[in-house]
Design a protein around this motif. Structure first.
Motif, PDB file in Angstrom:
ATOM      1  N   MET A   1       4.531   7.794  13.969  1.00 34.99           N
ATOM      2  CA  MET A   1       4.393   7.843  12.535  1.00 34.99           C
ATOM      3  C   MET A   1       2.957   8.262  12.230  1.00 34.99           C
ATOM      4  O   MET A   1       2.019   7.722  12.806  1.00 34.99           O
ATOM      5  N   PRO A   2       2.768   9.213  11.304  1.00 29.16           N
ATOM      6  CA  PRO A   2       1.422   9.608  10.909  1.00 29.16           C
ATOM      7  C   PRO A   2       0.627   8.413  10.372  1.00 29.16           C
ATOM      8  O   PRO A   2       1.156   7.527   9.700  1.00 29.16           O
ATOM      9  N   ALA A   3      -0.665   8.394  10.681  1.00 30.07           N
ATOM     10  CA  ALA A   3      -1.523   7.261  10.333  1.00 30.07           C
ATOM     11  C   ALA A   3      -1.514   6.947   8.837  1.00 30.07           C
ATOM     12  O   ALA A   3      -1.482   5.773   8.445  1.00 30.07           O
ATOM     13  N   GLY A   4      -1.558   7.962   7.983  1.00 29.14           N
ATOM     14  CA  GLY A   4      -1.564   7.725   6.540  1.00 29.14           C
ATOM     15  C   GLY A   4      -0.311   7.009   6.067  1.00 29.14           C
ATOM     16  O   GLY A   4      -0.375   6.093   5.235  1.00 29.14           O
ATOM     17  N   LEU A   5       0.831   7.414   6.597  1.00 26.95           N
ATOM     18  CA  LEU A   5       2.085   6.744   6.233  1.00 26.95           C
ATOM     19  C   LEU A   5       2.112   5.316   6.771  1.00 26.95           C
ATOM     20  O   LEU A   5       2.546   4.393   6.077  1.00 26.95           O
ATOM     21  N   ALA A   6       1.636   5.127   7.987  1.00 32.34           N
ATOM     22  CA  ALA A   6       1.601   3.786   8.563  1.00 32.34           C
ATOM     23  C   ALA A   6       0.731   2.857   7.724  1.00 32.34           C
ATOM     24  O   ALA A   6       1.094   1.698   7.484  1.00 32.34           O
ATOM     25  N   THR A   7      -0.383   3.358   7.242  1.00 33.75           N
ATOM     26  CA  THR A   7      -1.273   2.557   6.409  1.00 33.75           C
ATOM     27  C   THR A   7      -0.569   2.110   5.129  1.00 33.75           C
ATOM     28  O   THR A   7      -0.649   0.937   4.729  1.00 33.75           O
ATOM     29  N   VAL A   8       0.140   3.032   4.488  1.00 35.03           N
ATOM     30  CA  VAL A   8       0.851   2.701   3.252  1.00 35.03           C
ATOM     31  C   VAL A   8       1.950   1.670   3.524  1.00 35.03           C
ATOM     32  O   VAL A   8       2.092   0.689   2.786  1.00 35.03           O
ATOM     33  N   VAL A   9       2.705   1.873   4.597  1.00 39.78           N
ATOM     34  CA  VAL A   9       3.788   0.940   4.926  1.00 39.78           C
ATOM     35  C   VAL A   9       3.225  -0.442   5.255  1.00 39.78           C
ATOM     36  O   VAL A   9       3.743  -1.455   4.775  1.00 39.78           O
ATOM     37  N   ARG A  20      -0.680  -6.011  -1.688  1.00 39.08           N
ATOM     38  CA  ARG A  20       0.393  -5.003  -1.713  1.00 39.08           C
ATOM     39  C   ARG A  20       0.234  -4.095  -2.923  1.00 39.08           C
ATOM     40  O   ARG A  20      -0.493  -4.412  -3.865  1.00 39.08           O
ATOM     41  N   GLN A  21       0.984  -2.998  -2.931  1.00 37.94           N
ATOM     42  CA  GLN A  21       1.048  -2.141  -4.114  1.00 37.94           C
ATOM     43  C   GLN A  21       1.596  -2.991  -5.262  1.00 37.94           C
ATOM     44  O   GLN A  21       2.448  -3.851  -5.059  1.00 37.94           O
ATOM     45  N   ALA A  22       1.100  -2.734  -6.459  1.00 37.34           N
ATOM     46  CA  ALA A  22       1.467  -3.542  -7.620  1.00 37.34           C
ATOM     47  C   ALA A  22       2.873  -3.249  -8.132  1.00 37.34           C
ATOM     48  O   ALA A  22       3.457  -4.061  -8.838  1.00 37.34           O
ATOM     49  N   SER A  23       3.426  -2.089  -7.785  1.00 34.03           N
ATOM     50  CA  SER A  23       4.745  -1.716  -8.303  1.00 34.03           C
ATOM     51  C   SER A  23       5.425  -0.744  -7.338  1.00 34.03           C
ATOM     52  O   SER A  23       4.783  -0.162  -6.462  1.00 34.03           O
ATOM     53  N   LEU A  27       3.836   2.324  -4.921  1.00 35.44           N
ATOM     54  CA  LEU A  27       4.255   2.545  -3.537  1.00 35.44           C
ATOM     55  C   LEU A  27       4.790   3.962  -3.365  1.00 35.44           C
ATOM     56  O   LEU A  27       4.434   4.665  -2.413  1.00 35.44           O
ATOM     57  N   SER A  28       5.619   4.401  -4.289  1.00 38.13           N
ATOM     58  CA  SER A  28       6.178   5.747  -4.241  1.00 38.13           C
ATOM     59  C   SER A  28       5.078   6.809  -4.260  1.00 38.13           C
ATOM     60  O   SER A  28       5.114   7.765  -3.480  1.00 38.13           O
ATOM     61  N   ASP A  29       4.116   6.637  -5.148  1.00 36.94           N
ATOM     62  CA  ASP A  29       3.004   7.590  -5.228  1.00 36.94           C
ATOM     63  C   ASP A  29       2.226   7.645  -3.922  1.00 36.94           C
ATOM     64  O   ASP A  29       1.899   8.720  -3.424  1.00 36.94           O
ATOM     65  N   GLU A  30       1.934   6.483  -3.358  1.00 36.76           N
ATOM     66  CA  GLU A  30       1.176   6.439  -2.112  1.00 36.76           C
ATOM     67  C   GLU A  30       1.958   7.058  -0.959  1.00 36.76           C
ATOM     68  O   GLU A  30       1.394   7.785  -0.140  1.00 36.76           O
ATOM     69  N   SER A  32       4.328   9.353  -1.184  1.00 41.48           N
ATOM     70  CA  SER A  32       4.414  10.795  -1.416  1.00 41.48           C
ATOM     71  C   SER A  32       3.114  11.504  -1.048  1.00 41.48           C
ATOM     72  O   SER A  32       3.127  12.561  -0.422  1.00 41.48           O
ATOM     73  N   THR A  33       1.997  10.908  -1.429  1.00 42.32           N
ATOM     74  CA  THR A  33       0.691  11.498  -1.117  1.00 42.32           C
ATOM     75  C   THR A  33       0.457  11.507   0.393  1.00 42.32           C
ATOM     76  O   THR A  33       0.002  12.508   0.955  1.00 42.32           O
ATOM     77  N   ALA A  34       0.793  10.410   1.062  1.00 42.04           N
ATOM     78  CA  ALA A  34       0.608  10.333   2.511  1.00 42.04           C
ATOM     79  C   ALA A  34       1.510  11.332   3.239  1.00 42.04           C
ATOM     80  O   ALA A  34       1.087  11.987   4.194  1.00 42.04           O
ATOM     81  N   ALA A  35       2.754  11.472   2.783  1.00 42.18           N
ATOM     82  CA  ALA A  35       3.678  12.428   3.405  1.00 42.18           C
ATOM     83  C   ALA A  35       3.194  13.857   3.206  1.00 42.18           C
ATOM     84  O   ALA A  35       3.262  14.679   4.126  1.00 42.18           O
ATOM     85  N   ALA A  36       2.702  14.164   2.025  1.00 41.03           N
ATOM     86  CA  ALA A  36       2.180  15.509   1.763  1.00 41.03           C
ATOM     87  C   ALA A  36       0.984  15.798   2.659  1.00 41.03           C
ATOM     88  O   ALA A  36       0.831  16.916   3.165  1.00 41.03           O
ATOM     89  N   GLY A  37       0.144  14.808   2.890  1.00 37.02           N
ATOM     90  CA  GLY A  37      -1.005  14.990   3.767  1.00 37.02           C
ATOM     91  C   GLY A  37      -0.612  15.122   5.226  1.00 37.02           C
ATOM     92  O   GLY A  37      -1.251  15.844   5.988  1.00 37.02           O
ATOM     93  N   ALA A  38       0.457  14.447   5.617  1.00 36.41           N
ATOM     94  CA  ALA A  38       0.896  14.484   7.013  1.00 36.41           C
ATOM     95  C   ALA A  38       1.648  15.758   7.357  1.00 36.41           C
ATOM     96  O   ALA A  38       1.479  16.309   8.448  1.00 36.41           O
ATOM     97  N   TRP A  39       2.473  16.238   6.430  1.00 34.37           N
ATOM     98  CA  TRP A  39       3.340  17.364   6.757  1.00 34.37           C
ATOM     99  C   TRP A  39       3.055  18.610   5.922  1.00 34.37           C
ATOM    100  O   TRP A  39       2.975  19.686   6.474  1.00 34.37           O
ATOM    101  N   SER A  40       2.983  18.495   4.655  1.00 36.51           N
ATOM    102  CA  SER A  40       2.614  19.567   3.730  1.00 36.51           C
ATOM    103  C   SER A  40       3.080  19.141   2.344  1.00 36.51           C
ATOM    104  O   SER A  40       3.969  18.301   2.224  1.00 36.51           O
TER     105      SER A  40
END
Length: 65
Positions: A1-9, A20-23, A27-30, A32-40
């Motif tokens: 798992m990419p590090a950014g996604l692991a951090t969010v999870v 934790r994320q407040a909502s 969580l969804s925003d984080e 999505s941002t981590a996935a975009a950074g990991a893959w495109s």
């Protein structure tokens, strides 16, 4: 798992609710941002998933924004 996604999870499963994320939206925003950074930024285009932006909400940001 990419590090950014692991951090969010890992943040999402913290024992202390204040850490934790407040909502689900945050969580969804984080995720999505981590996935975009990991893959495109358009990583979902290569999947069978259909995603839309809720009305009144700006499109998600990427790490490049």
């Amino acid at each position: 798992m990419p590090a950014g996604l692991a951090t969010v999870v890992m943040r999402s499963i913290e024992r202390d609710p204040a850490r934790r994320q407040a909502s689900a939206e945050e969580l969804s925003d984080e995720l999505s941002t981590a996935a975009a950074g990991a893959w495109s930024p358009d990583w979902l285009r290569g999947t069978p998933f259909r995603v839309s932006t809720p009305a009144g909400r700006a499109p998600l940001r990427t790490l490049e924004d």
